[in-house]
Scaffold this motif. Structure first.
Motif, PDB file in Angstrom:
ATOM      1  N   ASN A   1       0.971  -1.291  -0.115  1.00  0.00           N
ATOM      2  CA  ASN A   1       0.164   0.017  -0.008  1.00  0.00           C
ATOM      3  C   ASN A   1       0.916   1.210   0.018  1.00  0.00           C
ATOM      4  O   ASN A   1       2.190   1.093   0.021  1.00  0.00           O
ATOM      5  CB  ASN A   1      -1.108   0.019   0.891  1.00  0.00           C
TER       6      ASN A   1
ATOM      7  N   SER B   1     -11.303  -5.353  -8.361  1.00  0.00           N
ATOM      8  CA  SER B   1     -10.609  -6.097  -7.391  1.00  0.00           C
ATOM      9  C   SER B   1     -10.399  -7.293  -7.992  1.00  0.00           C
ATOM     10  O   SER B   1     -11.244  -7.783  -8.812  1.00  0.00           O
ATOM     11  CB  SER B   1     -11.665  -6.283  -6.101  1.00  0.00           C
TER      12      SER B   1
ATOM     13  N   VAL C   1      -6.249  -7.977  -4.324  1.00  0.00           N
ATOM     14  CA  VAL C   1      -5.612  -6.831  -4.865  1.00  0.00           C
ATOM     15  C   VAL C   1      -6.508  -5.851  -5.341  1.00  0.00           C
ATOM     16  O   VAL C   1      -7.367  -6.355  -6.045  1.00  0.00           O
ATOM     17  CB  VAL C   1      -4.712  -7.276  -6.108  1.00  0.00           C
ATOM     18  N   ARG C   2      -6.368  -4.628  -5.000  1.00  0.00           N
ATOM     19  CA  ARG C   2      -7.314  -3.752  -5.477  1.00  0.00           C
ATOM     20  C   ARG C   2      -6.681  -2.630  -6.478  1.00  0.00           C
ATOM     21  O   ARG C   2      -5.362  -2.608  -6.233  1.00  0.00           O
ATOM     22  CB  ARG C   2      -8.197  -2.869  -4.401  1.00  0.00           C
TER      23      ARG C   2
ATOM     24  N   LEU D   1      -2.121   0.734  -6.439  1.00  0.00           N
ATOM     25  CA  LEU D   1      -2.490  -0.509  -5.883  1.00  0.00           C
ATOM     26  C   LEU D   1      -2.453  -0.789  -4.485  1.00  0.00           C
ATOM     27  O   LEU D   1      -1.776   0.011  -3.825  1.00  0.00           O
ATOM     28  CB  LEU D   1      -1.566  -1.774  -6.386  1.00  0.00           C
ATOM     29  N   TRP D   2      -3.601  -1.696  -3.962  1.00  0.00           N
ATOM     30  CA  TRP D   2      -3.281  -2.119  -2.431  1.00  0.00           C
ATOM     31  C   TRP D   2      -3.455  -3.798  -2.585  1.00  0.00           C
ATOM     32  O   TRP D   2      -4.228  -4.299  -3.316  1.00  0.00           O
ATOM     33  CB  TRP D   2      -4.691  -1.813  -1.782  1.00  0.00           C
ATOM     34  N   ALA D   3      -2.697  -4.448  -1.889  1.00  0.00           N
ATOM     35  CA  ALA D   3      -2.611  -5.898  -2.011  1.00  0.00           C
ATOM     36  C   ALA D   3      -2.303  -6.486  -0.507  1.00  0.00           C
ATOM     37  O   ALA D   3      -1.436  -5.662   0.286  1.00  0.00           O
ATOM     38  CB  ALA D   3      -1.456  -6.497  -2.961  1.00  0.00           C
TER      39      ALA D   3
END
Length: 171
Positions: free
Chosen positions: A50, A82, A135-136, A59-61
């Motif tokens: 993040n 997502s 993951v987003r 991204l966020w994972a």
């Protein structure tokens, strides 16, 4: 390809070497994920990638473990895409205006949730933990809870984190 390329660079390689040493590829060991992510009973979410941890802009994972029979309420994530990768267990996804469509995924399967699609995530097992990688497409926390009558009512255990807010929580 034809033509020649000039590979001569006119900048200080020593400076670049130092920058890439610290700003290049990052490895986040699995035993060093950030557990300081809002959660609730029935789930364990940890951030790997993040902005705060590695400076990720788009991204966020992370990982999530969901206890048996836990479900979210109906919601969508606005403009975000997502991806959920199932590591262990059985995931059931419901989606649609009344959550009338359903699909299940097991270990090794990927789930794609497009922007603005009303959905509900469910651990389809009554006795096995569901372990996933999430993951987003943005580090931004976007979740819009929907007041619809789902085909399958959510349990009292909700997945609550910066993206899945508790229905009673004020924004």
């Amino acid at each position: 390809m034809s033509g020649s390329h000039d590979h001569t660079h006119s900048h200080d390689h020593h400076h670049d070497d130092e920058r890439w040493k610290h700003d290049g590829v990052r490895v986040i060991p699995g035993n060093q994920l950030d557990p300081n992510v809002p959660s609730t009973a029935g789930m364990d979410r940890k951030a790997a990638i993040n902005f705060a941890r590695v400076g990720a802009q788009k991204l966020w994972a992370g990982t999530v473990s969901i206890k048996p029979d836990a479900k979210t309420g109906a919601h969508h994530h606005g403009h975000l895409e997502s991806i959920i990768y199932v590591v262990k267990g059985k995931a059931r996804m419901r989606w649609g205006e009344k959550l009338q469509f359903t699909a299940e995924a097991g270990p090794g399967d990927f789930i794609f949730v497009p922007p603005y699609v009303p959905h509900q995530e469910i651990n389809a097992s009554r006795d096995e933990v569901l372990e996933c990688v999430l993951v987003r497409s943005d580090g931004e926390a976007v979740a819009i809870n929907l007041d619809i009558e789902p085909v399958e009512k959510p349990e009292t255990v909700l997945w609550v984190d910066p993206v899945h807010r508790h229905p009673d929580e004020k924004k």
